[in-house]
Design an enzyme around this catalytic site. Structure first.
Site, PDB file in Angstrom:
ATOM      1  CD  GLU A   1     -10.591   7.494  -1.374  1.00  0.00           C
ATOM      2  OE1 GLU A   1     -10.227   7.093  -2.509  1.00  0.00           O
ATOM      3  OE2 GLU A   1      -9.356   6.613  -0.603  1.00  0.00           O
TER       4      GLU A   1
ATOM      5  CE  LYS B   1      -8.348   5.078  -4.857  1.00  0.00           C
ATOM      6  NZ  LYS B   1      -8.161   6.071  -3.738  1.00  0.00           N
TER       7      LYS B   1
ATOM      8  CG  ASP C   1     -11.607  13.493 -20.102  1.00  0.00           C
ATOM      9  OD1 ASP C   1     -11.530  12.849 -20.238  1.00  0.00           O
ATOM     10  OD2 ASP C   1     -12.007  13.467 -21.687  1.00  0.00           O
TER      11      ASP C   1
ATOM     12  CG  HIS D   1      -8.826   6.287   5.722  1.00  0.00           C
ATOM     13  ND1 HIS D   1     -10.132   6.806   4.204  1.00  0.00           N
ATOM     14  CD2 HIS D   1      -8.052   6.000   4.445  1.00  0.00           C
ATOM     15  CE1 HIS D   1      -9.167   6.399   2.954  1.00  0.00           C
ATOM     16  NE2 HIS D   1      -7.863   5.454   3.630  1.00  0.00           N
TER      17      HIS D   1
HETATM   18  P1  NAD Z   1     -13.511  22.770 -27.925  1.00  0.00           P
HETATM   19  O1  NAD Z   1     -12.849  22.153 -29.175  1.00  0.00           O
HETATM   20  O2  NAD Z   1     -14.415  22.963 -26.631  1.00  0.00           O
HETATM   21  O3  NAD Z   1     -12.438  24.379 -26.947  1.00  0.00           O
HETATM   22  C1  NAD Z   1     -11.574  24.796 -27.580  1.00  0.00           C
HETATM   23  C2  NAD Z   1     -11.405  25.563 -28.456  1.00  0.00           C
HETATM   24  O4  NAD Z   1     -11.631  27.334 -28.106  1.00  0.00           O
HETATM   25  C3  NAD Z   1      -9.815  26.154 -29.367  1.00  0.00           C
HETATM   26  O5  NAD Z   1     -10.091  25.464 -30.581  1.00  0.00           O
HETATM   27  C4  NAD Z   1     -10.131  27.862 -29.780  1.00  0.00           C
HETATM   28  O6  NAD Z   1     -10.976  27.345 -31.101  1.00  0.00           O
HETATM   29  C5  NAD Z   1     -11.046  28.540 -28.514  1.00  0.00           C
HETATM   30  N1  NAD Z   1     -10.191  29.038 -27.214  1.00  0.00           N
HETATM   31  C6  NAD Z   1     -11.475  30.456 -27.491  1.00  0.00           C
HETATM   32  N2  NAD Z   1      -9.737  30.585 -26.761  1.00  0.00           N
HETATM   33  C7  NAD Z   1      -8.537  29.827 -26.482  1.00  0.00           C
HETATM   34  C8  NAD Z   1      -7.792  30.058 -25.197  1.00  0.00           C
HETATM   35  N3  NAD Z   1      -7.876  30.849 -24.452  1.00  0.00           N
HETATM   36  N4  NAD Z   1      -7.016  28.684 -25.351  1.00  0.00           N
HETATM   37  C9  NAD Z   1      -6.964  27.632 -26.585  1.00  0.00           C
HETATM   38  N5  NAD Z   1      -8.435  27.755 -27.499  1.00  0.00           N
HETATM   39  C10 NAD Z   1      -8.953  29.125 -27.684  1.00  0.00           C
HETATM   40  O7  NAD Z   1     -12.415  21.495 -26.585  1.00  0.00           O
HETATM   41  P2  NAD Z   1     -11.177  21.081 -26.476  1.00  0.00           P
HETATM   42  O8  NAD Z   1     -10.112  21.650 -25.409  1.00  0.00           O
HETATM   43  O9  NAD Z   1     -10.385  20.793 -28.101  1.00  0.00           O
HETATM   44  O10 NAD Z   1     -11.414  19.600 -26.021  1.00  0.00           O
HETATM   45  C11 NAD Z   1     -11.943  19.107 -24.850  1.00  0.00           C
HETATM   46  C12 NAD Z   1     -12.803  18.016 -25.127  1.00  0.00           C
HETATM   47  O11 NAD Z   1     -13.132  17.733 -26.135  1.00  0.00           O
HETATM   48  C13 NAD Z   1     -13.501  16.934 -23.400  1.00  0.00           C
HETATM   49  O12 NAD Z   1     -14.511  18.112 -23.256  1.00  0.00           O
HETATM   50  C14 NAD Z   1     -13.180  16.634 -23.706  1.00  0.00           C
HETATM   51  O13 NAD Z   1     -13.095  14.939 -23.008  1.00  0.00           O
HETATM   52  C15 NAD Z   1     -12.746  15.613 -25.270  1.00  0.00           C
HETATM   53  N6  NAD Z   1     -12.281  14.618 -26.176  1.00  0.00           N
HETATM   54  C16 NAD Z   1     -11.045  13.814 -25.412  1.00  0.00           C
HETATM   55  C17 NAD Z   1     -10.723  13.072 -26.332  1.00  0.00           C
HETATM   56  C18 NAD Z   1      -9.904  12.478 -25.547  1.00  0.00           C
HETATM   57  O14 NAD Z   1      -9.143  12.584 -25.038  1.00  0.00           O
HETATM   58  N7  NAD Z   1      -8.949  11.265 -26.066  1.00  0.00           N
HETATM   59  C19 NAD Z   1     -11.275  12.461 -27.801  1.00  0.00           C
HETATM   60  C20 NAD Z   1     -12.137  13.906 -27.845  1.00  0.00           C
HETATM   61  C21 NAD Z   1     -12.940  14.445 -27.146  1.00  0.00           C
END
Ligand code: NAD
Length: 425
Positions: A77, A266, A282, A380
């Site tokens: 945008e 928005k 996300d 705009h």
């Molecule tokens: P992830 O599981 O890829 O990474 C998190 C992991 O990284 C932790 O569990 C930990 O083991 C490790 N880690 C290493 N260093 C860390 C630090 N300094 N701090 C925290 N963790 C560390 O990712 P995530 O963040 O658990 O999940 C994100 C993904 O899940 C996104 O891609 C999202 O789109 C997706 N998702 C979203 C939903 C929703 O929003 N409802 C549902 C399902 C999946």
């Protein structure tokens, strides 16, 4: 990085801008121009056939908690990057943005069904809380090592539902620098059998809540009155008081009316999403959290507040859930996201959250300032006119020529663009 003020950046050709950005930030040109390859995309989603590009711009002039920061913004945008950069300049005259975050605690939900006696089950869960928390805490040793883990367990009673009353157990999980969805979902799935054993019930859904109201980012900024005064394109002068009061009146509209609040928020999300997307986070999760939080009082309202401080200056705040990560998800996979995090020099997810809400507040101010003074269309107009010129078939130098003529005529329409184009050719 010494300063996020890059005078003349706007006027440079694109490749010069990139060089200037690399010089100013210390991030290499290679990193700044790295793009997601189809082969990488193939590992990210199913049925991948390629990648899809969006414009990447840089939000200038930002100072967040005393730190100069260049902000990558991915958005299609027009006017958003310019608006945020301009308002960040006004805010820096008032000391910049001051951001704070609550601990990065996410909520995982477990829906407990088929429990004969809800109250008895609730008491048994509460009695077993310490054991359940210890089990949840041991699930992710990596997270535990960096200081995260289980923080709390809450039992909620849902009384009024289409299937009758049931229990919901909330697992509070500190996810440190991750967005946390996978970490929380895993913990909930692992905890479910133990909850079933304790209550004799059935754990149906096990999933995080996007209403991340324990993981809030808050930002405030003061705009000195004198920074608000300006003279419009048509020569109309606006005093600082006029602009300030006009903005407060505009905010009051959003605070009181959901129809206006939706558009007001928005505008905030124009800034928020652009940085969330740039960092591989996300944005659906952020959007869901933002709007659910805006309706938390039972009526949808503004996420920001605007008023005058004791000195008569304009003061704004923004508070909203901010579940973003700098590890996990696409943040470490997407080369553009990696470069974005490098450019901002953020070391923690909370630091990133603070920058994101600063951009949201800046963008909110940009929209309100325009609406409360000259109207939104003037700002705009020129970029919009370029898009219309391109849509009409203009290319190269003709884009500017067609756009400029339409702006001068105050008629930005595809049929007029086509006419001008025919005449110029
Ligand atoms: P992830 O599981 O890829 O990474 C998190 C992991 O990284 C932790 O569990 C930990 O083991 C490790 N880690 C290493 N260093 C860390 C630090 N300094 N701090 C925290 N963790 C560390 O990712 P995530 O963040 O658990 O999940 C994100 C993904 O899940 C996104 O891609 C999202 O789109 C997706 N998702 C979203 C939903 C929703 O929003 N409802 C549902 C399902 C999946």
């Amino acid at each position: 990085m010494s300063s996020s003020r890059l005078p003349g950046f706007y006027n440079l050709p694109l490749d010069e801008r990139l060089k200037r950005l690399a010089e100013a930030s210390g991030v290499s040109l290679g990193d700044l121009t790295a793009r997601l390859e189809p082969g990488q995309a193939d590992h990210m989603i199913e049925n991948a056939v390629g990648t899809y590009a969006l414009p990447l711009g840089i939000g200038l002039n930002f100072v967040v908690n005393g730190r100069e920061v260049l902000v990558p913004m991915v958005i299609e945008e027009p006017s958003v990057v310019a608006g945020a950069s301009f308002m960040a300049k006004l805010a820096r005259a008032g000391g910049g943005f001051r951001a704070t975050c609550t601990p990065p605690e996410m909520i995982g939900q477990m829906q407990l069904l088929d429990v004969p006696d809800l109250e008895a089950a609730a008491h048994r869960i509460e009695a077993a809380r310490d054991g359940l928390l210890a089990e949840a805490d041991a699930i992710d040793p990596v997270l535990k090592k960096v200081g995260g883990g289980a923080r709390g367990l809450e039992v909620r009673r849902i009384q009024d539902s289409p299937i009758g009353p049931f229990l919901v157990v909330h697992l509070i999980y500190d996810v440190r620098d991750a967005m946390g969805a996978n970490a929380v979902n895993t913990a909930c799935e692992r905890l479910a059998p133990r909850l079933e054993a304790i209550t004799g019930g059935r754990v149906h859904l096990k999933i995080l809540s996007n209403l991340a109201d324990r993981r809030l980012a808050r930002v405030e900024a003061t705009i000195p009155l004198k920074e608000l005064a300006f003279t419009g394109a048509d020569g109309r002068a606006f005093s600082g008081e006029q602009v300030r009061d006009g903005i407060v009146e505009a905010w009051a509209f959003a605070a009181a009316d959901p129809y206006r609040a939706a558009t007001h928020n928005k505008g905030i999300m124009n800034g928020i999403d652009a940085v969330v997307i740039a960092t591989g986070n996300d944005w659906r999760a952020i959007e869901a959290g933002a709007h659910a939080y805006a309706a938390r009082g039972g009526r949808y309202t503004s996420l920001s507040t605007w008023g005058r401080d004791a000195g008569g200056n304009l003061a704004g705040t923004l508070e909203m859930p901010m579940a973003v990560g700098i590890v996990g998800g696409a943040t470490k996979v997407h080369p553009g996201a990696k470069a974005a995090l490098k450019l901002m020099g953020v070391q923690t997810a909370s630091e990133l959250a603070g920058i994101i809400v600063a951009v949201g507040l800046a963008q909110n101010l940009a929209a309100m300032r325009a609406l409360a003074t000259e109207g939104i269309q003037r700002g705009h107009m020129s970029l919009h006119a370029r898009q219309v010129a391109i849509a009409a078939g203009a290319s190269g130098e003709l884009i500017e020529k067609v756009a400029a003529q339409m702006v001068a005529e105050k008629t930005v329409r595809i049929d007029r663009a086509e006419e001008i184009l025919r005449a110029l050719r």
